[in-house]
Design a protein around this motif. Structure first.
Motif, short mmCIF file in Angstrom:
data_model
loop_
_atom_site.label_atom_id
_atom_site.label_comp_id
_atom_site.label_asym_id
_atom_site.label_seq_id
_atom_site.Cartn_x
_atom_site.Cartn_y
_atom_site.Cartn_z
N ARG A 91 0.82 -1.20 0.00
CA ARG A 91 0.00 0.00 0.00
C ARG A 91 0.87 1.27 0.00
NH1 ARG A 91 -4.19 -1.63 -2.30
NH2 ARG A 91 -5.79 -2.73 -1.13
N ALA A 92 1.95 1.26 0.77
CA ALA A 92 2.82 2.44 0.82
C ALA A 92 3.43 2.71 -0.55
CB ALA A 92 3.91 2.24 1.87
N LYS A 93 3.87 1.67 -1.24
CA LYS A 93 4.48 1.84 -2.55
C LYS A 93 3.46 2.30 -3.57
CE LYS A 93 7.73 1.52 -5.69
NZ LYS A 93 8.89 2.43 -5.71
N LEU A 94 2.29 1.69 -3.56
CA LEU A 94 1.26 2.08 -4.53
C LEU A 94 0.84 3.52 -4.32
CD1 LEU A 94 -0.96 -1.15 -4.76
CD2 LEU A 94 0.95 -0.45 -6.21
N ASP A 95 0.75 3.94 -3.06
CA ASP A 95 0.46 5.35 -2.79
C ASP A 95 1.55 6.24 -3.39
OD1 ASP A 95 -1.84 4.75 -1.41
OD2 ASP A 95 -0.95 4.99 0.59
N ALA A 96 2.82 5.83 -3.21
CA ALA A 96 3.94 6.65 -3.65
C ALA A 96 3.98 6.82 -5.16
CB ALA A 96 5.25 6.04 -3.15
N ILE A 97 3.50 5.81 -5.91
CA ILE A 97 3.56 5.92 -7.37
C ILE A 97 2.21 6.31 -7.96
CG2 ILE A 97 5.48 4.30 -7.54
CD1 ILE A 97 3.56 2.12 -8.39
N GLY A 98 1.27 6.70 -7.10
CA GLY A 98 0.00 7.26 -7.56
C GLY A 98 -1.02 6.26 -8.05
N VAL A 99 -0.97 5.02 -7.54
CA VAL A 99 -1.94 4.00 -7.94
C VAL A 99 -3.19 4.12 -7.08
CG1 VAL A 99 -2.38 1.51 -8.01
CG2 VAL A 99 -0.17 2.42 -8.77
N PRO A 100 -4.38 4.12 -7.68
CA PRO A 100 -5.61 4.26 -6.89
C PRO A 100 -5.88 3.01 -6.05
CG PRO A 100 -6.14 3.84 -9.20
CD PRO A 100 -4.66 4.06 -9.13
N CYS A 101 -6.10 3.21 -4.76
CA CYS A 101 -6.34 2.12 -3.81
C CYS A 101 -7.49 2.50 -2.89
CB CYS A 101 -5.09 1.88 -2.94
SG CYS A 101 -3.62 1.36 -3.83
N PRO A 102 -8.08 1.54 -2.18
CA PRO A 102 -9.04 1.88 -1.13
C PRO A 102 -8.37 2.71 -0.04
CG PRO A 102 -9.12 -0.47 -1.66
CD PRO A 102 -7.90 0.08 -2.34
N ARG A 103 -9.14 3.53 0.66
CA ARG A 103 -8.60 4.26 1.82
C ARG A 103 -8.10 3.24 2.83
NH1 ARG A 103 -10.24 6.29 6.83
NH2 ARG A 103 -12.22 5.16 6.73
N HIS A 104 -6.93 3.51 3.44
CA HIS A 104 -6.30 2.49 4.27
C HIS A 104 -5.30 3.11 5.23
CE1 HIS A 104 -2.45 2.88 2.13
NE2 HIS A 104 -3.21 3.18 1.09
N ARG A 105 -4.93 2.39 6.26
CA ARG A 105 -3.76 2.66 7.09
C ARG A 105 -3.53 1.49 8.04
NH1 ARG A 105 -4.78 4.47 12.33
NH2 ARG A 105 -6.77 5.57 12.71
N ILE A 106 -2.31 1.39 8.56
CA ILE A 106 -1.99 0.40 9.58
C ILE A 106 -2.65 0.83 10.90
CG2 ILE A 106 -0.13 -0.70 10.88
CD1 ILE A 106 -0.17 -1.59 8.02
N VAL A 107 -3.27 -0.12 11.59
CA VAL A 107 -3.93 0.18 12.86
C VAL A 107 -3.28 -0.64 13.97
CG1 VAL A 107 -6.14 0.93 11.92
CG2 VAL A 107 -5.72 -1.51 12.23
N SER A 108 -3.34 -0.11 15.20
CA SER A 108 -2.59 -0.70 16.30
C SER A 108 -3.43 -1.55 17.24
CB SER A 108 -1.89 0.40 17.11
OG SER A 108 -2.85 1.36 17.55
N ASP A 109 -4.74 -1.30 17.29
CA ASP A 109 -5.61 -2.04 18.22
C ASP A 109 -7.06 -1.76 17.83
OD1 ASP A 109 -6.27 0.53 19.30
OD2 ASP A 109 -4.64 0.38 20.75
N PRO A 110 -8.02 -2.43 18.49
CA PRO A 110 -9.44 -2.21 18.12
C PRO A 110 -9.87 -0.76 18.23
CG PRO A 110 -9.23 -4.24 19.38
CD PRO A 110 -7.88 -3.58 19.41
N ALA A 111 -9.36 -0.03 19.22
CA ALA A 111 -9.73 1.38 19.35
C ALA A 111 -9.25 2.18 18.13
CB ALA A 111 -9.14 1.96 20.63
N ASP A 112 -8.09 1.82 17.62
CA ASP A 112 -7.57 2.49 16.43
C ASP A 112 -8.41 2.14 15.21
OD1 ASP A 112 -5.85 4.20 15.14
OD2 ASP A 112 -4.25 2.72 14.87
N VAL A 113 -8.95 0.91 15.18
CA VAL A 113 -9.86 0.53 14.09
C VAL A 113 -11.10 1.42 14.13
CG1 VAL A 113 -11.32 -1.30 13.15
CG2 VAL A 113 -9.04 -1.85 14.04
N ALA A 114 -11.63 1.66 15.34
CA ALA A 114 -12.80 2.52 15.47
C ALA A 114 -12.49 3.94 15.00
CB ALA A 114 -13.28 2.53 16.92
#
Length: 363
Positions: A91-114
């Motif tokens: 995901r980080a690489k695809l973002d860097a080269i401008g490839v369209p992806c779903p909204r995303h990020r790494i999460v640390s725990d259930p509260a971060d998911v919320a």
């Protein structure tokens, strides 16, 4: 199937296999039984090999770097393959080269998911372990914070993604050689059942020509940016509002390209072999107007060979490809390919054959 594609070229294969029962171990003459996660085993195996390639992405990245340091060509190389091994890196690489992806990020725990859900349209949210997922494993669709606990028990980073409102799933398959030659197969529709690929239709019916071209160019650009050598499958969402988003990458001959065995002038397996050996790539164009691949999943009948009589007599053009695996419910044990000018007829023939081989159709 890759070995089969190399036979007409006189290519000699050496196989590192987990067990003698693995599909490729049943057909390759030079087989070493060993653990691909052990570096000493890999080094011993690699001696005398001209080039190393894979049928899955799970060989540790650092081991592949060690093989390269030993002077062994590895294709695709670890710098490319890591993008199929680690979804966070991808995901980080695809973002860097401008490839369209779903909204995303790494999460640390259930509260971060919320918190991630609140940043967008709320739940449901898709959670994926960054390594090790396959055929729906390592993927959860969660409707609230309490359901978000399970993914973190694996002890590896978790990637959160928006749940995409999509019309269908597509796949763009391309092959690239070390000197930069690349070919693209027609974009296909990939239909999933319970997270497992069930049916592939080539080309994707009703796909706008401009969107198909965009998908092919996207896959070719990813292969170039990653300096990939070999076959790349780019799994895509076609969204309800007319976009395409990248879902996953696979750097090997892929289920969405199995139709090419009988439906393309040069199969994905043959072109992967050519690319790995830096030979000129073959023509990827389809042989027929439509080709359909349907996976044969294990059912209640362990002996599928008795079904051959019916399937072959009913459809002499049918192509059956079995993997030599023990039959277990839900396990991919083979696939069938059909082709022709009438899509409804081609679909019916493929689904009937796969269902009869599994035992869900008995007439």
């Amino acid at each position: 199937m890759t070995h089969e594609a190399g036979i007409p070229l006189g290519i000699r294969f050496k196989l590192l296999s987990d067990t003698p029962q693995d599909s490729a171990a049943q057909v390759v003459s030079d087989v070493v039984i060993g653990d691909y996660r052990d570096l000493d085993t890999l080094r011993d195996f690699a001696r005398g090999c001209d080039v190393i390639t894979f049928d899955h992405e799970h060989v540790p990245t650092e081991h592949l770097r060690a093989l390269e340091a030993d002077g062994i060509p590895v294709r695709p190389g670890p710098d490319a393959l890591v993008h199929a091994q680690d979804k966070g890196v991808m995901r980080a690489k695809l973002d860097a080269i401008g490839v369209p992806c779903p909204r995303h990020r790494i999460v640390s725990d259930p509260a971060d998911v919320a918190a991630f859900a609140a940043e967008g349209d709320g739940f449901p949210v898709v959670l994926k372990t960054v390594r090790g997922g396959y055929d729906g494993k390592g993927v959860w669709v969660v409707d609230d914070v309490t359901q978000a606990e399970a993914p973190f028990r694996a002890g590896v980073p978790v990637l959160a993604e928006e749940k995409v409102d999509y019309v269908r799933e597509l796949a763009a398959n391309v092959v690239r050689s070390p000197h930069g030659q690349a070919v693209a197969y027609p974009v296909v529709e990939s239909q999933q059942v319970n997270g497992v690929c069930d049916t592939v239709i080539a080309p994707a019916p009703g796909l706008d020509e401009a969107l198909a071209l965009q998908a092919e160019q996207l896959a070719l650009n990813i292969a170039k940016e990653l300096e990939l050598v070999g076959h790349l499958a780019v799994e895509l969402f076609q969204t309800r509002d007319g976009r395409i988003l990248v879902n996953e990458l696979a750097m090997r001959p892929h289920n969405s390209g199995h139709w090419t065995q009988d439906g393309a002038i040069t199969s994905q397996f043959a072109n992967h072999v050519r690319a790995v050996l830096d030979l000129p790539l073959g023509d990827p164009r389809p042989r027929a107007r439509w080709t359909v691949m349907v996976n044969v999943l294990g059912g209640d009948y362990p002996d599928m060979y008795s079904a051959y009589l019916h399937c072959m007599a009913r459809d002499p053009q049918l192509k059956i490809h079995m993997y030599g695996k023990d039959v277990k419910p839900g396990r991919k044990v083979g696939h069938v390919n059909t082709y022709g000018d009438d899509l409804d007829d081609v679909l019916e023939r493929a689904r009937h054959a796969a269902g009869y081989l599994r035992g869900t159709i008995t007439e």
